[in-house]
Write a protein that holds these residues in place. Structure first.
Motif, PDB file in Angstrom:
ATOM      1  N   ALA A  60       1.005  -1.294  -0.203  1.00 41.80           N
ATOM      2  CA  ALA A  60      -0.054  -0.025  -0.006  1.00 41.80           C
ATOM      3  C   ALA A  60       0.818   1.097  -0.004  1.00 41.80           C
ATOM      4  O   ALA A  60       0.215   2.201  -0.033  1.00 41.80           O
ATOM      5  CB  ALA A  60      -0.764  -0.025   1.114  1.00 41.80           C
ATOM      6  N   HIS A  61       2.196   0.929   0.081  1.00 37.02           N
ATOM      7  CA  HIS A  61       2.817   2.464   0.092  1.00 37.02           C
ATOM      8  C   HIS A  61       4.490   1.914  -0.276  1.00 37.02           C
ATOM      9  O   HIS A  61       4.993   1.436   0.546  1.00 37.02           O
ATOM     10  CB  HIS A  61       2.913   3.100   1.349  1.00 37.02           C
ATOM     11  CG  HIS A  61       3.626   4.437   1.400  1.00 37.02           C
ATOM     12  ND1 HIS A  61       2.947   5.691   1.108  1.00 37.02           N
ATOM     13  CD2 HIS A  61       5.030   4.838   1.672  1.00 37.02           C
ATOM     14  CE1 HIS A  61       4.073   6.447   1.168  1.00 37.02           C
ATOM     15  NE2 HIS A  61       5.276   5.893   1.547  1.00 37.02           N
ATOM     16  N   CYS A  62       5.050   2.504  -1.400  1.00 40.63           N
ATOM     17  CA  CYS A  62       6.330   2.177  -1.914  1.00 40.63           C
ATOM     18  C   CYS A  62       6.726   3.282  -2.942  1.00 40.63           C
ATOM     19  O   CYS A  62       5.959   3.854  -3.418  1.00 40.63           O
ATOM     20  CB  CYS A  62       6.068   0.854  -2.537  1.00 40.63           C
ATOM     21  SG  CYS A  62       7.719   0.311  -3.002  1.00 40.63           S
ATOM     22  N   HIS A  63       8.243   3.302  -2.863  1.00 40.15           N
ATOM     23  CA  HIS A  63       8.856   4.318  -3.561  1.00 40.15           C
ATOM     24  C   HIS A  63       9.787   3.326  -4.358  1.00 40.15           C
ATOM     25  O   HIS A  63      11.090   3.287  -3.864  1.00 40.15           O
ATOM     26  CB  HIS A  63       9.586   5.607  -2.976  1.00 40.15           C
ATOM     27  CG  HIS A  63       8.604   6.204  -1.861  1.00 40.15           C
ATOM     28  ND1 HIS A  63       8.143   7.527  -2.101  1.00 40.15           N
ATOM     29  CD2 HIS A  63       8.323   5.873  -0.601  1.00 40.15           C
ATOM     30  CE1 HIS A  63       7.571   7.773  -0.997  1.00 40.15           C
ATOM     31  NE2 HIS A  63       7.650   6.943  -0.198  1.00 40.15           N
ATOM     32  N   LEU A  64       9.444   2.783  -5.376  1.00 42.25           N
ATOM     33  CA  LEU A  64      10.406   1.981  -6.322  1.00 42.25           C
ATOM     34  C   LEU A  64      11.422   2.998  -6.821  1.00 42.25           C
ATOM     35  O   LEU A  64      12.593   2.290  -7.074  1.00 42.25           O
ATOM     36  CB  LEU A  64       9.815   1.083  -7.451  1.00 42.25           C
ATOM     37  CG  LEU A  64       8.755   0.440  -6.883  1.00 42.25           C
ATOM     38  CD1 LEU A  64       8.170  -0.415  -8.012  1.00 42.25           C
ATOM     39  CD2 LEU A  64       9.325  -0.556  -5.734  1.00 42.25           C
ATOM     40  N   THR A 199      -0.778  10.594   0.890  1.00 44.24           N
ATOM     41  CA  THR A 199       0.212  11.721   1.297  1.00 44.24           C
ATOM     42  C   THR A 199       0.790  11.303   2.649  1.00 44.24           C
ATOM     43  O   THR A 199       0.435  10.338   3.114  1.00 44.24           O
ATOM     44  CB  THR A 199      -0.214  13.142   1.724  1.00 44.24           C
ATOM     45  OG1 THR A 199       0.434  13.914   2.058  1.00 44.24           O
ATOM     46  CG2 THR A 199      -1.163  12.912   3.058  1.00 44.24           C
ATOM     47  N   HIS A 200       2.237  11.640   3.055  1.00 41.63           N
ATOM     48  CA  HIS A 200       2.932  11.187   4.183  1.00 41.63           C
ATOM     49  C   HIS A 200       2.182  12.233   5.282  1.00 41.63           C
ATOM     50  O   HIS A 200       2.124  13.531   5.192  1.00 41.63           O
ATOM     51  CB  HIS A 200       4.289  11.433   4.140  1.00 41.63           C
ATOM     52  CG  HIS A 200       4.903  10.675   3.056  1.00 41.63           C
ATOM     53  ND1 HIS A 200       4.933  11.300   1.647  1.00 41.63           N
ATOM     54  CD2 HIS A 200       5.498   9.303   3.108  1.00 41.63           C
ATOM     55  CE1 HIS A 200       5.694  10.081   1.103  1.00 41.63           C
ATOM     56  NE2 HIS A 200       6.089   8.926   1.884  1.00 41.63           N
ATOM     57  N   LEU A 201       1.590  11.869   6.375  1.00 43.80           N
ATOM     58  CA  LEU A 201       1.189  12.505   7.386  1.00 43.80           C
ATOM     59  C   LEU A 201       1.508  12.101   8.900  1.00 43.80           C
ATOM     60  O   LEU A 201       1.424  10.904   9.083  1.00 43.80           O
ATOM     61  CB  LEU A 201      -0.125  12.777   7.200  1.00 43.80           C
ATOM     62  CG  LEU A 201      -1.063  13.623   8.371  1.00 43.80           C
ATOM     63  CD1 LEU A 201      -0.574  15.177   7.610  1.00 43.80           C
ATOM     64  CD2 LEU A 201      -2.486  13.502   8.373  1.00 43.80           C
ATOM     65  N   ALA A 264      -0.244   7.922   4.594  1.00 44.13           N
ATOM     66  CA  ALA A 264       0.969   6.969   5.316  1.00 44.13           C
ATOM     67  C   ALA A 264       1.538   7.548   6.518  1.00 44.13           C
ATOM     68  O   ALA A 264       1.596   8.609   6.779  1.00 44.13           O
ATOM     69  CB  ALA A 264       2.018   7.038   4.056  1.00 44.13           C
ATOM     70  N   HIS A 265       1.768   6.713   7.510  1.00 48.58           N
ATOM     71  CA  HIS A 265       2.419   6.823   8.894  1.00 48.58           C
ATOM     72  C   HIS A 265       1.722   7.159   9.747  1.00 48.58           C
ATOM     73  O   HIS A 265       1.416   6.056  10.760  1.00 48.58           O
ATOM     74  CB  HIS A 265       3.731   7.927   8.587  1.00 48.58           C
ATOM     75  CG  HIS A 265       4.437   7.661   7.220  1.00 48.58           C
ATOM     76  ND1 HIS A 265       5.186   6.422   7.211  1.00 48.58           N
ATOM     77  CD2 HIS A 265       5.087   8.259   6.325  1.00 48.58           C
ATOM     78  CE1 HIS A 265       5.992   6.338   6.459  1.00 48.58           C
ATOM     79  NE2 HIS A 265       5.822   7.530   5.878  1.00 48.58           N
ATOM     80  N   LEU A 266       0.838   8.206   9.835  1.00 42.99           N
ATOM     81  CA  LEU A 266       0.407   8.581  11.381  1.00 42.99           C
ATOM     82  C   LEU A 266       0.644   8.201  12.687  1.00 42.99           C
ATOM     83  O   LEU A 266       0.093   7.451  13.525  1.00 42.99           O
ATOM     84  CB  LEU A 266      -1.307   7.777  11.114  1.00 42.99           C
ATOM     85  CG  LEU A 266      -1.998   8.152  10.032  1.00 42.99           C
ATOM     86  CD1 LEU A 266      -3.131   7.430   9.619  1.00 42.99           C
ATOM     87  CD2 LEU A 266      -2.192   9.817   9.931  1.00 42.99           C
ATOM     88  N   THR A 317       6.089  -1.298   2.440  1.00 47.35           N
ATOM     89  CA  THR A 317       7.481  -1.372   2.695  1.00 47.35           C
ATOM     90  C   THR A 317       8.081   0.035   2.670  1.00 47.35           C
ATOM     91  O   THR A 317       9.186   0.062   3.235  1.00 47.35           O
ATOM     92  CB  THR A 317       7.712  -2.001   1.542  1.00 47.35           C
ATOM     93  OG1 THR A 317       7.742  -1.571   0.323  1.00 47.35           O
ATOM     94  CG2 THR A 317       7.626  -3.440   1.452  1.00 47.35           C
ATOM     95  N   ASP A 318       7.370   1.067   2.217  1.00 42.65           N
ATOM     96  CA  ASP A 318       8.089   2.284   2.059  1.00 42.65           C
ATOM     97  C   ASP A 318       9.194   2.214   1.197  1.00 42.65           C
ATOM     98  O   ASP A 318       9.366   1.074   0.439  1.00 42.65           O
ATOM     99  CB  ASP A 318       8.568   2.980   3.544  1.00 42.65           C
ATOM    100  CG  ASP A 318       8.293   4.554   3.297  1.00 42.65           C
ATOM    101  OD1 ASP A 318       8.356   5.116   2.091  1.00 42.65           O
ATOM    102  OD2 ASP A 318       8.161   5.113   4.426  1.00 42.65           O
ATOM    103  N   SER A 319      10.505   2.979   1.045  1.00 43.80           N
ATOM    104  CA  SER A 319      11.371   2.648   0.160  1.00 43.80           C
ATOM    105  C   SER A 319      12.585   1.991   0.782  1.00 43.80           C
ATOM    106  O   SER A 319      12.684   1.972   1.931  1.00 43.80           O
ATOM    107  CB  SER A 319      12.031   4.086  -0.518  1.00 43.80           C
ATOM    108  OG  SER A 319      12.854   4.544   0.651  1.00 43.80           O
TER     109      SER A 319
END
Ligand SMILES: [Zn+2]
Length: 407
Positions: A60-64, A199-201, A264-266, A317-319
């Protein structure tokens, strides 16, 4: 085609022992006991033997973009230093490096059983050159902190490239790098084009310090690069975020049961944030990245409280600039270590059923159910042992995978 396995984990109730799935073109058409499926459906039979067959996993959240930064940035003293470090690494990379990085990331994600990915890219112009081997939601990661007054232009330019992708959305990066106008523009476009937003929050303590107290390393860094800091000093990141976008759009969108924003995050929420969420009944999809979270040593992720509020929690996974691999199995295990009372079945939902809702694909992805896309994976599974426990414990590459009906 009929695919049989020792256990079929549909995510719709208990696993089916000696089960099978019938697939036609790119769809699942039947699921049940092997004998019944064989009697009802024609076609080639593949017997996977002592394996659990389950839905392909959804990241659900990644930066390849940053797959090539694995191991390049050791843990830093603070989040702001990590931003400086990743900026320094990024300055060394060319568009070709990013292309290689994204392609390597896709291959790795697939090797670990990921069949759908929500990928944020800072380089949407590269999308036409990439043939994604798995189902991909491309989110353009948008930043205007160094380009004040150009929010609309930045969003409109990204959309030209995003339209080459089958599935796309917009990702204003974070409150500290994207202006209120950029968020608004993304919101407008998302409503017009019926696409998703992420978004990252509330990721770090430094973000809280910046927004709430107008101080700290992140505040000082952004001030030094010329960000107007007049929004800082009063509110928490969540309050700022909610105040910056029209309240109508925070309700459910007209044709969908769930809101568009995937947050993402919280990690860093104040008591006043929980009170606001409680009162407002505003709910979001949230993405937690357990290993990246551990890397940054953030304060404990408020999983139980967000779940109790009705947030749809997914894993990502994030990046690889803050993680070791793109394995969602490793992510599930890291989560389990931090939250041992959460059942393996609920953890598996966080990489199947829950992210399918985040992507508004709850009628297509995340389960083995007739009519759903044929995105399937198999992992070793011993008879008599709990299938969910074995899946979460699985540590390795996937031997068998089907994406969109193709093995
Ligand atoms: Zn991220």
């Amino acid at each position: 085609m009929i695919i049989g396995a020792r256990t079929v984990v549909t995510m719709d109730g208990p696993p089916i022992q000696d089960g099978a799935v019938a697939v036609s073109a790119n769809r699942i058409v039947d699921v049940g006991k092997f004998d019944e499926i064989k009697a009802r459906n024609a076609g080639e039979v593949i017997d996977l033997g002592e394996q659990a067959l389950l839905p392909g996993l959804i990241n659900a959240h990644c930066h390849l973009d940053y797959t090539c930064l694995r191991g390049k940035i050791p843990p830093q003293k603070c989040f702001t230093d990590w931003i400086r470090a990743i900026n320094a690494e990024k300055a060394k990379l060319s568009p070709n490096d990013y292309l290689g990085s994204i392609n390597a990331g896709f291959a790795e994600a697939k090797r670990f059983g990921t069949t759908t990915i929500a990928n944020l890219t800072a380089f949407p112009d590269l999308i036409p050159q990439i043939h994604a081997p798995i189902r991909t939601w491309w989110f353009a990661e948008l930043i205007d902190v160094r380009a004040p007054g150009r929010a609309n232009e930045i969003v409109d330019l990204a959309i030209k490239s995003l339209k080459f992708a089958e599935n796309w959305g917009l990702a204003p990066h974070a409150l500290f790098t994207a202006s209120r106008n950029l968020y608004r523009r993304c919101q407008e476009i998302a409503q017009r084009e019926n696409v998703l937003l992420t978004t990252h929050l509330a990721e770090s303590g430094e973000e809280m310090q910046m927004c709430h107290d107008a101080s700290g390393p992140l505040y000082e860094f952004l001030k030094s690069i010329g960000r107007p800091m007049d929004d800082c000093g009063n509110e928490t990141p969540l309050h700022l975020f909610l105040g910056g976008i029209p309240s109508t759009s925070l309700r459910t969108s007209s044709d969908r049961a769930l809101p568009r924003w995937i947050l993402a995050h919280l990690n860093k929420l104040a008591e006043s944030d929980f009170e606001l969420l409680e009162k407002s009944k505003i709910r979001f999809h949230g993405v937690h990245s357990p290993r990246s979270h551990d890397y940054f040593k953030h304060s404990r992720f408020p999983f139980e409280r967000l779940r109790a509020l009705g947030f749809n929690i997914c894993l990502g996974t994030d990046s690889l600039a803050s993680n070791e691999s793109l394995s969602l199995f490793a992510e599930m295990r890291a989560f389990q270590k931090n939250f041992p009372s959460v059942s393996p079945e609920e953890i598996l939902k966080m990489v199947t059923v829950n992210p399918s809702m985040g992507l508004h694909q709850e009628n297509m992805l995340g389960r083995i159910r007739p009519g759903f896309r044929a995105d399937l994976i198999a992992v070793q599974c011993n008879e008599g042992e709990n299938a969910f426990e074995q899946i979460v414990a699985f540590d390795g590459s996937i031997d068998w995978i089907m994406v969109n009906g193709k093995m």
